[in-house]
Scaffold this active site. Structure first.
Site, PDB file in Angstrom:
ATOM      1  N   HIS A  84       0.848  -1.193   0.000  1.00  0.00           N
ATOM      2  CA  HIS A  84       0.000   0.000   0.000  1.00  0.00           C
ATOM      3  C   HIS A  84       0.882   1.241   0.000  1.00  0.00           C
ATOM      4  O   HIS A  84       1.942   1.257   0.602  1.00  0.00           O
ATOM      5  CB  HIS A  84      -0.897   0.032   1.242  1.00  0.00           C
ATOM      6  N   ASP A 163     -13.969   2.946   6.760  1.00  0.00           N
ATOM      7  CA  ASP A 163     -12.963   3.658   5.964  1.00  0.00           C
ATOM      8  C   ASP A 163     -13.555   4.112   4.634  1.00  0.00           C
ATOM      9  O   ASP A 163     -13.202   5.175   4.124  1.00  0.00           O
ATOM     10  CB  ASP A 163     -11.717   2.796   5.707  1.00  0.00           C
ATOM     11  N   ARG A 170     -12.771  12.651   4.016  1.00  0.00           N
ATOM     12  CA  ARG A 170     -11.484  13.335   4.185  1.00  0.00           C
ATOM     13  C   ARG A 170     -11.005  13.933   2.875  1.00  0.00           C
ATOM     14  O   ARG A 170     -10.392  14.997   2.843  1.00  0.00           O
ATOM     15  CB  ARG A 170     -10.434  12.343   4.717  1.00  0.00           C
ATOM     16  N   SER A 185      -6.402   4.499   8.508  1.00  0.00           N
ATOM     17  CA  SER A 185      -7.109   4.197   7.260  1.00  0.00           C
ATOM     18  C   SER A 185      -6.412   3.051   6.523  1.00  0.00           C
ATOM     19  O   SER A 185      -7.031   2.070   6.121  1.00  0.00           O
ATOM     20  CB  SER A 185      -7.135   5.466   6.392  1.00  0.00           C
ATOM     21  N   LYS A 189      -7.621  -1.283   6.608  1.00  0.00           N
ATOM     22  CA  LYS A 189      -7.905  -2.021   5.357  1.00  0.00           C
ATOM     23  C   LYS A 189      -6.968  -3.215   5.231  1.00  0.00           C
ATOM     24  O   LYS A 189      -7.370  -4.306   4.851  1.00  0.00           O
ATOM     25  CB  LYS A 189      -7.712  -1.112   4.132  1.00  0.00           C
TER      26      LYS A 189
HETATM   27  N1  URA Z   1      -4.243   5.583   1.560  1.00  0.00           N
HETATM   28  C1  URA Z   1      -5.270   5.215   2.364  1.00  0.00           C
HETATM   29  O1  URA Z   1      -5.822   4.145   2.218  1.00  0.00           O
HETATM   30  N2  URA Z   1      -5.679   6.063   3.310  1.00  0.00           N
HETATM   31  C2  URA Z   1      -5.088   7.250   3.510  1.00  0.00           C
HETATM   32  O2  URA Z   1      -5.495   7.951   4.394  1.00  0.00           O
HETATM   33  C3  URA Z   1      -4.013   7.634   2.683  1.00  0.00           C
HETATM   34  C4  URA Z   1      -3.609   6.779   1.701  1.00  0.00           C
END
Ligand code: URA
Length: 436
Positions: A84, A163, A170, A185, A189
């Site tokens: 990620h 999320d 956001r 966040s 996930k």
């Molecule tokens: N990626 C995400 O999943 N969440 C964030 O807040 C920033 C990048």
């Protein structure tokens, strides 16, 4: 116990600490709609301004993680590894990376995000492939993972729904660049995916959500720490995001460039990061000889084939991989030219990402739809030599008035000088649990 959203917002606004119980209530109430978007926006801003301590962050991440189904793939023997990014401009790395790594035998159950602020999102990019759906329930997610070794989904009504809502909020309320909100966040996930290992790309620099190196380092340590607490072997790389990655910015544009990488002729920076991350994901999976295996996956066409297979499994049109000219291109074109001759000493990611967003590659309101064909093709980046009048970028857009409003801003993205300056290293450092 029931709380009052207003009391909790006021506590955070005034620099107080929220109890774990209160955080659990707030996230559950926001997920089921009893706390309104505007109340959660105020809370997100209070968190952005006042931060969270470690206990609050742990409780917030847990509450997000358990807002929906948490997957359990412990019955599947192969290693489950994911990647990620904290978000950048032109950051399409996940798209060529995951089919390449999956082609080497690693399972990748990926839940990604949409564009956030001026940064692009993997889901929006994938959805520029006609028919591609990222909205999957847990059953379908598992089926695709078992059948193809790779699944690319978004947070949904059933998976990390908190999320899904908070991320969209956001994006349009100026509350992206908060270390605890980003860390929770991402990690909620990722922890919902039932992983064995996780690679994080923490961006730093102008085009990153967190721009200062010491703060990016703090974010990396925070996420590696959350991974360690949950038994997920997590490695973070801090990488530079002063200029966009590759030459393409915009959703369909970035799919085209990702296909180039999978065909073995992608731009050097994108290819390099993809390879380093791929090797690390294989290392996390306990697979030796990473670089050779990845090269082989490219040379043999196995990585490209895996991408085609996965696009089809997600309902996407696989023909676009063979013929990327079938992907969307916005109808109008403009060229930004060099005002002087010299070396390019700056090609600013934030400016380019912001202009692309305003032209329709990202969202200004959470209900906005993305224009997949809007894109900026960079013709000159840091270190290149240009002559006056050479193209710096080619822009595809749909709305003339939006372009007229953005043209002047985009022109400020480049600096040209007589002296060549050194650019920041692509990879700044690697952080794993041993650094905690
Ligand atoms: N990626 C995400 O999943 N969440 C964030 O807040 C920033 C990048």
């Amino acid at each position: 116990m029931t709380y009052s959203a207003i009391d909790l917002i006021e506590t955070k606004r005034d620099g107080g600490v929220l109890s774990s119980d209160a955080i659990g209530w707030l996230i559950a109430a926001y997920t089921d709609g009893s706390v309104a978007d505007y109340q959660m926006s105020a809370m997100a801003m209070a968190i952005l301004l006042n931060g969270m301590n470690n206990e609050e962050l742990a409780a917030w991440t847990e509450a997000m993680l358990h807002s929906g189904e948490v997957m359990d793939f412990s019955d599947i023997a192969a290693a489950k590894i994911d990647k990620h990014s904290t978000g950048g401009v032109g950051d399409k790395i996940s798209i060529p990376l995951v089919p390449m790594v999956a082609a080497c035998g690693v399972l990748i159950p990926m839940i990604s995000g949409r564009g956030l602020g001026h940064t692009g999102g993997t889901l929006d990019k994938l959805e520029s492939i006609p028919g591609f759906t990222t909205s999957l329930d847990a059953y379908r997610f598992r089926t695709l993972l078992i059948e193809h070794g790779l699944v690319l989904a978004g947070a949904s009504e059933t998976m990390v729904p908190a999320d899904r809502k908070l991320y969209a909020l956001r994006d349009t309320t100026g509350t992206v660049p908060s270390i605890p909100l980003i860390a929770s966040s991402i990690m909620s996930k990722k922890l919902a995916e039932g992983l064995d290992g996780l690679l994080l790309d923490v961006k730093t620099g102008s085009g990153a959500s967190i721009k200062k190196l010491d703060q990016s380092r703090e974010l990396a340590h925070t996420m590696v720490g959350i991974g360690a607490v949950h038994g997920v072997n997590t490695v973070a790389f801090i990488t530079t995001m002063d200029q966009p990655l590759g030459h393409e910015v915009g959703n369909a544009n970035e799919i085209r460039e990702s296909i180039d990488v999978l065909r073995g002729h992608g731009p050097a920076d994108v290819t390099e990061l993809t390879m380093v991350f791929g090797e690390t994901m294989l290392e996390l999976a306990g697979i030796e000889g990473g670089r050779d295996r990845l090269d082989e996956a490219i040379q043999s066409g196995a990585a490209l084939q895996k991408f085609i297979e996965v696009v089809e499994a997600h309902g996407g049109d696989p023909l676009v991989i063979d013929d990327p000219s079938l992907l969307a291109v916005a109808p109008r074109e403009a060229v930004v030219v060099a005002p002087d001759s010299g070396y390019v000493t700056r090609c600013d990611a934030l400016t380019i990402g912001t202009v692309a967003t305003h032209l329709g590659a990202g969202r200004e309101r959470k209900e906005d739809t993305i224009d997949p064909g809007v894109g900026i093709t960079l013709k000159a980046k840091h270190g290149d030599t240009v002559h006056q009048g050479d193209p710096l970028a080619i822009v595809h857009y749909s709305d003339e008035s939006k372009w007229e409003a953005q043209r002047g801003t985009l022109e400020t993205a480049w600096s040209i000088s007589d002296e060549l300056t050194r650019s920041q290293d692509l990879i700044i450092e690697r952080i794993d649990a041993s650094a905690l």
